[in-house]
Design a protein around this motif. Structure first.
Motif: not given
Length: 447
Positions: A138-145, A226-234, A338-346
């Motif tokens: 189904g995709g696979g969200l997780g702490w390493l994404m 929101r501030e920490l996850t806006t353009d946050g590090p991979d 829960v609020i999940e943040n999609l960022h980085g490699a995803v």
């Protein structure tokens, strides 16, 4: 007289009344109470092929059970044949090749134990009892994404038993259309007997993030999130949550994992450390496999679950206000937002590269309503639906397919919303591998 497909079956065949049947038909969500006519506990791909052939010969509905964690209960058929892979739990790791092979019934707890013993990991579910196959398909969200993408982005190959009982290998070199589709398209195309992953050096010690504050601080805490996850590090992946303590007290929290060195993690998390008034604050080293099981206590096997989820248009102040106000009325002390943040490699994977279309930076909102007493089911379900409607002005069309609930998995509109521009290609692959929609107990793509 046609040969009995089950004549070659080597696993256990359970029918109502047989010893072990009642336990085998149960899945993680206690809301699911279905009774298959036959549970085929498979020992290998040949058993799965035989069970599928038997079900088709007798025109019986088919379900496929891997880890059995999916909240919609699609692993269980009522009156049909359950192709049960739960006993196939082995994980083999090749440290030098950075390769891990997981059987279709393995959970992320089993996967993490095997890979972390070799200093490796792949993006996996945030609850260790989640099935490897179901989450990945189904995709696979997780702490390493943030660093390594979704689970399905790390899939190298899979062994799949199709609707005509063929055992196929899907990869970039073989059955490439099937390989594209199973990376996000769910169980629509067959039973996944084994999955092969590219795994990465991780830990085993990482920086765990566990911070909680009184719920009255929620607007401030969520604004900082929101501030920490806006353009946050991979290297930094975090969820925000509105949750309850075991005593029923409402809190706002931030939970996550930082893969960088301790000095870098300290710099990146400094704003969170400066936020005063924490009920609990742990921003220190922990084993990754422990971080990946911290949420287990909130989702015990057998508890009653009803979930709703949509991507947010933005994590605006107004959206935060509505989410917090809705949570304050939660009828169950087990319920969590829960609020999940999609960022980085995803977000650096092209939309058309896999079946998963969710490649834009942003936030997914998930309501996990959980309670214990069956008598409370109607009230909790009604409340969840009402809150979901109240939050509707702040959500976008896309949905994450793994979170579709029992009301939505067979409805073409939520499924189409889950796959967006990739939906029509999924229909084409479905027609090629399952034109009769044999595999329909899933986030169903109708042929």
């Amino acid at each position: 007289m046609a040969a009995d497909p089950l004549a070659t079956f080597h696993g256990a065949l359970l029918r109502p009344g047989d010893s072990g049947y009642e336990e085998a038909r149960r899945v993680h969500n206690g809301m699911i109470d279905k009774r298959p006519a036959l549970i085929a506990r498979c020992g290998d791909a040949g058993d799965a092929a035989a069970a599928i052939a038997y079900a088709r010969a007798h025109e019986l509905e088919i379900s496929v059970r891997g880890g059995g964690h999916n909240v919609a209960g699609t692993a269980v058929t009522d009156g049909g044949v359950m192709v049960d892979l739960a006993g196939l739990r082995q994980v083999d790791v090749d440290r030098e090749a950075r390769n891990a092979r997981a059987q279709g019934g393995a959970t992320w707890g089993v996967m993490d134990s095997a890979t972390q013993a070799n200093g490796l990991a792949v993006t996996g579910g945030m609850i260790s009892s989640t099935g490897v196959a179901g989450l990945t398909l189904g995709g696979g969200l997780g702490w390493l994404m943030g660093r390594y993408g979704l689970s399905c982005d790390n899939l190298r190959a899979a062994e799949v038993v199709t609707a005509d009982s063929r055992v196929l290998r899907a990869s970039e070199e073989e059955n490439t259309d099937l390989f594209w589709a199973i990376r996000g398209g769910g169980g629509n195309f067959g039973a996944a007997i084994e999955l092969e992953f590219h795994v990465h050096p991780v830990g085993p010690v990482v920086t765990a993030i566990q911070a909680s504050f009184p719920v009255e601080r929620a607007p401030e805490v969520l604004a900082l999130y929101r501030e920490l996850t806006t353009d946050g590090p991979d290297d930094l992946t975090m969820n925000a949550a509105l949750l309850h303590t075991p005593e029923g007290e409402q809190l706002v929290g931030i939970l996550g994992c930082h893969l960088g060195g301790q000095a870098q993690a300290k710099r990146d998390l400094a704003p969170l450390r400066r936020l005063r008034g924490a009920v609990a604050l742990d921003l220190g080293p922990s084993e990754y496999r422990i971080v990946n099981s911290l949420l287990d206590v909130n989702y015990p096997r057998g508890a009653l679950n009803y979930w709703k989820s949509r991507f947010l248009r933005a994590l605006s102040d107004d959206a935060i206000a509505q989410i917090v106000a809705s949570f304050r009325t939660a009828p169950s002390p087990r319920t969590t937002f829960v609020i999940e943040n999609l960022h980085g490699a995803v977000t650096r994977v092209p939309v058309e590269a896999t079946a998963v279309p969710h490649r834009q930076p942003g936030y997914n909102f998930l309501m996990t309503s959980v309670w214990d007493a069956p008598a409370a089911s109607a009230g909790n379900v009604a409340w969840t639906r009402g809150v979901f409607e109240a939050i509707h002005p702040f959500v976008a069309e896309p949905r994450y397919s793994n979170y579709l609930d029992a009301d939505e998995v067979a409805d073409v509109d939520p499924v189409r919303d889950s796959y967006g521009p990739n939906y029509e290609r999924l229909v084409e692959v479905k027609r090629a591998y399952d034109p009769d929609n044999v595999f329909r107990l899933n986030q169903n793509v109708k042929p």
